[in-house]
Design an enzyme around this catalytic site. Structure first.
Site, short mmCIF file in Angstrom:
data_model
loop_
_atom_site.label_atom_id
_atom_site.label_comp_id
_atom_site.label_asym_id
_atom_site.label_seq_id
_atom_site.Cartn_x
_atom_site.Cartn_y
_atom_site.Cartn_z
N THR A 1 0.84 -1.19 0.00
CA THR A 1 0.00 0.00 0.00
C THR A 1 0.87 1.24 0.00
O THR A 1 2.09 1.17 0.14
CB THR A 1 -0.97 0.01 1.20
OG1 THR A 1 -1.98 1.00 0.97
CG2 THR A 1 -0.26 0.32 2.50
N CYS B 1 -2.71 -3.32 -2.59
CA CYS B 1 -3.20 -4.48 -1.85
C CYS B 1 -3.14 -5.76 -2.67
O CYS B 1 -3.78 -6.76 -2.33
CB CYS B 1 -4.60 -4.24 -1.31
SG CYS B 1 -4.68 -2.81 -0.21
#
Length: 377
Positions: free
Chosen positions: A81, A174
């Site tokens: 992320t 992700c």
């Protein structure tokens, strides 16, 4: 209901954020402090969670660095992320007591906090089957990744408010291919103030997790001044009793004193120089090692530090305060990065470099424009 202390912090380097959580988790495990909710902003940073797949990094760290983005492997769950300015990062340090020891339910609770917060601005956010975080259609607006140790939580969530979404091009967020990212600003055209979003987050958090929020102010208000001559920076070496590390000028803001006044005063007191201080677009927060600060055990020594820089003549005599520093030294920026200990000092140096480069560029553009104006037609 249990109390939860709310800590509204400024910019926190990723390393400081990890160290601060480690300290608070240990204290919470020993029941020395109540639950905490840290709300903060990180500098541009890409992180890879434990068990994450490096294939989701779409460029090597050198490319990240060229964009001013740092890279870390971290202890939270989840994959890869991005954190950066304009994003609210929330780190809850909660003790999941008897009857609440359900990690999946806790993660779903964090998602619910974010969903309710976004609903305050009419944004219909929700979950996506098989994917953690909070989504608006097929675009992720908030990431969730946690760690639980002896039933005390850390890490948490990151909500895009005015985040630079272009930085996400370096990763597969992700690890989910074919999906996009979005922000409150992109969805609404103009984002509400960060403080308003924080207020909504605190209210939703208290409701979802059954906590009584208690706002805590930070007693330690500090300034940092980076003296330089345009090419090099002046650093001061602290005495062995004070840590024996190199740093810029630092000091406390006295009660009732403005930050710029404190910065000017500290520059004179610590170096004997009276160069004009200028603000940097940087205010940082960190947690001072509690063992270094005498006081009540329930008063965590968080500090907020406002950054400045000052151009000075390198030929002038520098007089350090012997009770605080052993000596001073001039360093190139490259050497200064190798010498300083603290990551927040590194970030201040980076801001000075960017400021100086911007001014050099503006002067060159002005010179070229002036030459063009005087060129014979």
């Amino acid at each position: 209901m249990q109390e939860c202390e709310i800590r509204r912090l400024h910019r926190v380097t990723y390393e400081n954020g990890m160290a601060m959580q480690q300290t608070l988790v240990a204290m919470r495990q020993q029941e020395q402090i109540p639950d905490q909710l840290l709300l903060l902003e990180h500098p541009p940073t890409i992180t890879l969670g434990r068990g994450g797949d490096a294939v989701n990094l779409l460029a090597p760290p050198e490319v990240f660095a060229a964009d001013g983005i740092r890279f870390f492997e971290t202890t939270r769950g989840g994959d890869v992320t991005y954190h950066g300015p304009g994003q609210i990062v929330g780190y809850p340090i909660l003790h999941l007591g008897e009857g609440r020891r359900d990690v999946r339910k806790y993660v779903e609770g964090l998602e619910e906090v974010l969903i309710r917060t976004l609903a305050e601005w009419g944004i219909a956010a929700g979950r996506l089957e098989g994917a953690r975080g909070v989504w608006v259609g097929n675009e992720k607006i908030a990431a969730v990744g946690i760690r639980v140790a002896r039933w005390v939580t850390c890490h948490g969530f990151a909500l895009n408010v005015t985040t630079n979404l272009d930085h996400f091009r370096h990763i597969t967020p992700c690890g989910i291919a074919g999906k996009g990212v979005t922000s409150i600003e992109r969805l609404l055209g103009a984002a509400p103030a960060v403080r308003e979003v924080q207020d909504a987050l605190v209210g939703s958090f208290a409701s979802v997790f059954g906590r009584v929020p208690r706002e805590r102010e930070h007693a330690h208000r500090l300034v940092k001044v980076v003296p330089h001559d345009g090419e090099r920076v002046l650093l001061l070496l602290r005495t062995p009793e004070r840590g024996a590390f190199w740093q810029p000028v630092t000091g406390r803001i006295e009660p009732g004193e403005a930050a710029d006044v404190a910065a000017q005063r500290e520059l004179v007191e610590e170096t004997g120089l009276d160069g004009t201080v200028e603000p940097l677009p940087l205010c940082q927060s960190f947690l001072i090692d509690p063992s270094f600060v005498p006081g009540r055990a329930d008063e965590l020594p968080f500090a907020d530090e406002t950054a400045f820089h000052a151009r000075i003549d390198p030929g002038r005599t520098i007089r350090v305060r012997a009770e605080e520093h052993e000596r001073s030294g001039w360093f190139t920026f490259a050497r200064a990065y190798e010498t300083i200990r603290w990551t927040d000092d590194r970030e201040a140096l980076e801001q000075v470099e960017r400021t100086l480069a911007s001014r050099r560029s503006a002067r060159e553009e002005s010179r070229i424009a002036a030459a063009e104006a005087h060129r014979p037609r």
